[in-house]
Design a protein around this motif. Structure first.
Motif, PDB file in Angstrom:
ATOM      1  N   ALA A 226       5.553   7.256  95.701  1.00 34.75           N
ATOM      2  CA  ALA A 226       6.154   6.304  94.761  1.00 34.75           C
ATOM      3  C   ALA A 226       6.618   5.042  95.477  1.00 34.75           C
ATOM      4  N   TYR A 227       7.221   5.192  96.650  1.00 28.72           N
ATOM      5  CA  TYR A 227       7.702   4.026  97.393  1.00 28.72           C
ATOM      6  C   TYR A 227       6.549   3.121  97.819  1.00 28.72           C
ATOM      7  N   HIS A 228       5.498   3.707  98.321  1.00 30.59           N
ATOM      8  CA  HIS A 228       4.369   2.912  98.823  1.00 30.59           C
ATOM      9  C   HIS A 228       3.652   2.207  97.673  1.00 30.59           C
ATOM     10  N   THR A 229       3.514   2.887  96.531  1.00 34.13           N
ATOM     11  CA  THR A 229       2.903   2.234  95.373  1.00 34.13           C
ATOM     12  C   THR A 229       3.751   1.066  94.899  1.00 34.13           C
ATOM     13  N   TRP A 230       5.059   1.281  94.829  1.00 30.80           N
ATOM     14  CA  TRP A 230       5.986   0.245  94.361  1.00 30.80           C
ATOM     15  C   TRP A 230       5.976  -0.975  95.282  1.00 30.80           C
ATOM     16  N   ILE A 231       6.043  -0.731  96.581  1.00 28.63           N
ATOM     17  CA  ILE A 231       6.083  -1.849  97.540  1.00 28.63           C
ATOM     18  C   ILE A 231       4.747  -2.597  97.556  1.00 28.63           C
ATOM     19  N   SER A 232       3.645  -1.875  97.434  1.00 28.23           N
ATOM     20  CA  SER A 232       2.335  -2.559  97.411  1.00 28.23           C
ATOM     21  C   SER A 232       2.197  -3.432  96.167  1.00 28.23           C
ATOM     22  N   GLU A 233       2.866  -3.051  95.057  1.00 25.86           N
ATOM     23  CA  GLU A 233       2.851  -3.878  93.849  1.00 25.86           C
ATOM     24  C   GLU A 233       3.759  -5.106  93.989  1.00 25.86           C
ATOM     25  N   CYS A 234       4.934  -4.904  94.596  1.00 30.53           N
ATOM     26  CA  CYS A 234       5.913  -6.001  94.706  1.00 30.53           C
ATOM     27  C   CYS A 234       5.587  -6.949  95.862  1.00 30.53           C
ATOM     28  N   PHE A 235       5.169  -6.409  96.992  1.00 39.11           N
ATOM     29  CA  PHE A 235       4.905  -7.211  98.191  1.00 39.11           C
ATOM     30  C   PHE A 235       3.557  -6.814  98.783  1.00 39.11           C
ATOM     31  N   PRO A 236       2.462  -7.254  98.181  1.00 38.18           N
ATOM     32  CA  PRO A 236       1.128  -6.812  98.645  1.00 38.18           C
ATOM     33  C   PRO A 236       0.804  -7.227 100.070  1.00 38.18           C
ATOM     34  N   ARG A 237       1.435  -8.285 100.584  1.00 39.91           N
ATOM     35  CA  ARG A 237       1.118  -8.742 101.947  1.00 39.91           C
ATOM     36  C   ARG A 237       2.001  -8.112 103.016  1.00 39.91           C
ATOM     37  N   ALA A 238       3.012  -7.354 102.615  1.00 34.71           N
ATOM     38  CA  ALA A 238       3.922  -6.738 103.582  1.00 34.71           C
ATOM     39  C   ALA A 238       3.255  -5.544 104.273  1.00 34.71           C
ATOM     40  N   ILE A 239       3.594  -5.348 105.545  1.00 36.28           N
ATOM     41  CA  ILE A 239       3.111  -4.192 106.301  1.00 36.28           C
ATOM     42  C   ILE A 239       3.933  -2.974 105.886  1.00 36.28           C
ATOM     43  N   ARG A 240       3.268  -1.933 105.407  1.00 43.57           N
ATOM     44  CA  ARG A 240       3.963  -0.714 105.017  1.00 43.57           C
ATOM     45  C   ARG A 240       3.974   0.254 106.201  1.00 43.57           C
ATOM     46  N   ILE A 241       5.184   0.622 106.649  1.00 43.26           N
ATOM     47  CA  ILE A 241       5.350   1.454 107.841  1.00 43.26           C
ATOM     48  C   ILE A 241       5.953   2.793 107.449  1.00 43.26           C
ATOM     49  N   ALA A 242       5.307   3.873 107.883  1.00 39.20           N
ATOM     50  CA  ALA A 242       5.866   5.213 107.685  1.00 39.20           C
ATOM     51  C   ALA A 242       6.963   5.433 108.721  1.00 39.20           C
ATOM     52  N   ASP A 243       8.149   5.778 108.250  1.00 40.12           N
ATOM     53  CA  ASP A 243       9.292   5.909 109.146  1.00 40.12           C
ATOM     54  C   ASP A 243       9.047   6.982 110.199  1.00 40.12           C
ATOM     55  N   ARG A 244       9.321   6.618 111.433  1.00 34.63           N
ATOM     56  CA  ARG A 244       9.039   7.511 112.561  1.00 34.63           C
ATOM     57  C   ARG A 244       9.812   8.821 112.456  1.00 34.63           C
ATOM     58  N   PHE A 245      11.056   8.764 112.026  1.00 29.94           N
ATOM     59  CA  PHE A 245      11.878   9.968 111.933  1.00 29.94           C
ATOM     60  C   PHE A 245      11.248  10.987 110.988  1.00 29.94           C
ATOM     61  N   HIS A 246      10.790  10.519 109.818  1.00 30.79           N
ATOM     62  CA  HIS A 246      10.201  11.437 108.841  1.00 30.79           C
ATOM     63  C   HIS A 246       8.840  11.951 109.305  1.00 30.79           C
ATOM     64  N   VAL A 247       8.036  11.072 109.912  1.00 30.62           N
ATOM     65  CA  VAL A 247       6.714  11.499 110.390  1.00 30.62           C
ATOM     66  C   VAL A 247       6.865  12.544 111.483  1.00 30.62           C
ATOM     67  N   HIS A 248       7.769  12.292 112.411  1.00 33.31           N
ATOM     68  CA  HIS A 248       7.969  13.235 113.511  1.00 33.31           C
ATOM     69  C   HIS A 248       8.488  14.573 112.987  1.00 33.31           C
ATOM     70  N   GLY A 249       9.199  14.549 111.868  1.00 34.92           N
ATOM     71  CA  GLY A 249       9.698  15.789 111.286  1.00 34.92           C
ATOM     72  C   GLY A 249       8.578  16.725 110.870  1.00 34.92           C
ATOM     73  N   TYR A 250       7.446  16.168 110.381  1.00 36.38           N
ATOM     74  CA  TYR A 250       6.301  17.003 110.012  1.00 36.38           C
ATOM     75  C   TYR A 250       5.750  17.732 111.228  1.00 36.38           C
ATOM     76  N   VAL A 251       5.672  17.056 112.362  1.00 34.07           N
ATOM     77  CA  VAL A 251       5.138  17.671 113.578  1.00 34.07           C
ATOM     78  C   VAL A 251       6.084  18.755 114.084  1.00 34.07           C
ATOM     79  N   ILE A 252       7.387  18.480 114.049  1.00 31.19           N
ATOM     80  CA  ILE A 252       8.357  19.487 114.492  1.00 31.19           C
ATOM     81  C   ILE A 252       8.314  20.709 113.585  1.00 31.19           C
TER      82      ILE A 252
END
Length: 414
Positions: A226-252
């Motif tokens: 939902a966040y990525h869809t919303w941000i791509s609609e509001c700010f299509p030129r912005a770089i969307r970054i997956a937060d490192r803390f949450h990504v690393h949590g999947y690996v742990i």
């Protein structure tokens, strides 16, 4: 102590200290008079025809502590009369409001203490009734919140290379959530909106045009679609970054899932040891002390699969920290995924599926190295605020309290 030094200590330019009336164990009473002889009429805005008409006695005003004592200022309640307008009025002091018993500086100090804790705690510190502190708090919060909101939004609109952070926190875990919008570069919280679903986010953007006027270079989020869809609609030129803390949590999590499958196949003693120290598998090895590293090495000897998954997790941390450029990071991420595929474990395969689905957002970290670490810190403040205020039912007051709590370094003009 001479009177001139007391004048400097009080820091009230409009007053001239006449004498110290009394000084006891806990209280200091100071008599002061206005430096000016008369004031302008409220009607004609002139003091040419203003005359004094005596006094209604002395006003006693509580001020900031002096010498660790409660300070009370005794100032005259002067009556004035304008012969031109034929109206009478009382002397207006700048350091205290009309008919108020506490100076503005004292009220600010008391409210600031209450914002950081509770009204009851501030009341104990200042030796005031809790109801008095609560009234001061209720009067100050809307005005202070409005000032802070205006300041942080103006900064965000004017900031070049703006980086936003978007994340949610629970009001009632599993049921009700709020979403916070943060200016990571400016270290401020911009706004708080109810809900975290896509419809809630779109409704906020439609009703808050100032949000769409922002021009962020990048937006940091977790892996919620939902966040990525919303941000791509509001700010299509912005770089969307997956937060490192949450990504690393999947690996742990995948490391711990492998640990749970390995654990039943060990001897009772090894199984108990692995269960007791399983948290040593989570942090980077270099952050552990010598004793913890020795225990970790013992855990890794129990299973080659566990060691392989742990090394895979460590390689991911190294990839985050040591990739010198975006192009090199893309190659390194692909090699790391291939390393995981060779393990052929359900938990690792599940994590790799998520990683490949979000590979662009994950690798985008190396285009703009920002994380939501400060946002997670603010969430701790918000949870403490909710516990102190028992989940305030008034939505506007609840929102104002959180915005002030998260922007405390901007309070009272700071």
């Amino acid at each position: 102590m001479q009177i001139q030094y007391i004048n400097e200590m009080l820091n009230i330019p409009e007053l001239q200290v006449r004498q110290i009336q009394s000084m006891v164990t806990e209280e200091l009473h100071i008599e002061a008079i206005p430096r000016s002889y008369k004031q302008c009429c409220s009607m004609c805005k002139s003091d040419q025809n203003v005359i004094r008409k005596g006094s209604n006695g002395m006003r006693i005003v509580r001020h900031l502590p002096v010498f660790a004592k409660k300070a009370f200022l005794h100032v005259p309640s002067i009556r004035l009369f304008c012969t031109n307008c034929e109206v009478g009025f009382g002397w207006s002091y700048e350091f205290v409001g009309s008919k108020q018993r506490y100076s503005w500086l004292f009220r600010s100090l008391t409210v600031e203490q209450a914002l950081g804790s509770t009204a009851a705690h501030s009341a104990r510190l200042q030796q005031l009734p809790a109801s008095t502190v609560q009234r001061m708090h209720n009067a100050a919060v809307p005005l202070e919140c409005e000032r802070i909101e205006k300041q942080v939004w103006t900064e965000a609109k004017e900031m070049s290379n703006l980086v936003l952070g978007v994340d949610d926190f629970a009001i009632r875990k599993g049921h009700t959530y709020n979403t916070g919008i943060h200016n990571l570069k400016g270290e401020t919280m911009l706004d708080l909106l109810p809900g975290r679903k896509l419809n809630d986010l779109r409704a906020y953007a439609n009703t808050h045009p100032d949000f769409l006027l922002l021009n962020p270079k990048a937006v940091v989020m977790d892996l919620a679609q939902a966040y990525h869809t919303w941000i791509s609609e509001c700010f299509p030129r912005a770089i969307r970054i997956a937060d490192r803390f949450h990504v690393h949590g999947y690996v742990i999590d995948s490391v711990q899932e492998v640990r749970k499958t390995v654990q039943p196949m060990l001897s009772p003693r090894a199984r108990a040891y692995l269960k007791a120290h399983h948290r040593l598998l989570n942090p980077p090895a270099e952050s552990l002390e010598e004793e913890s590293r020795t225990r970790l090495e013992m855990l890794l000897t129990f299973s080659p699969l566990l060691r392989s998954v742990w090394e895979w997790k460590e390689a991911f941390s190294t990839w985050y920290d040591c990739s010198p450029s975006f192009s090199v990071a893309k190659l390194g991420f692909e090699r790391w995924c291939e390393q995981g595929e060779r393990m052929d474990h359900p938990a690792v395969r599940s994590t790799l599926k998520t990683m490949r689905n979000w590979n662009i957002e994950i690798v985008n970290y190396h285009q703009c190295r920002w994380t939501n670490a400060t946002v997670e810190g603010r969430h701790n403040r918000i949870k403490a605020f909710q516990r102190r205020h028992y989940f305030t039912r008034n939505r506007s007051r609840y929102k104002a309290g959180i915005l002030i709590e998260c922007n405390r370094h901007r309070m009272f003009g700071g």
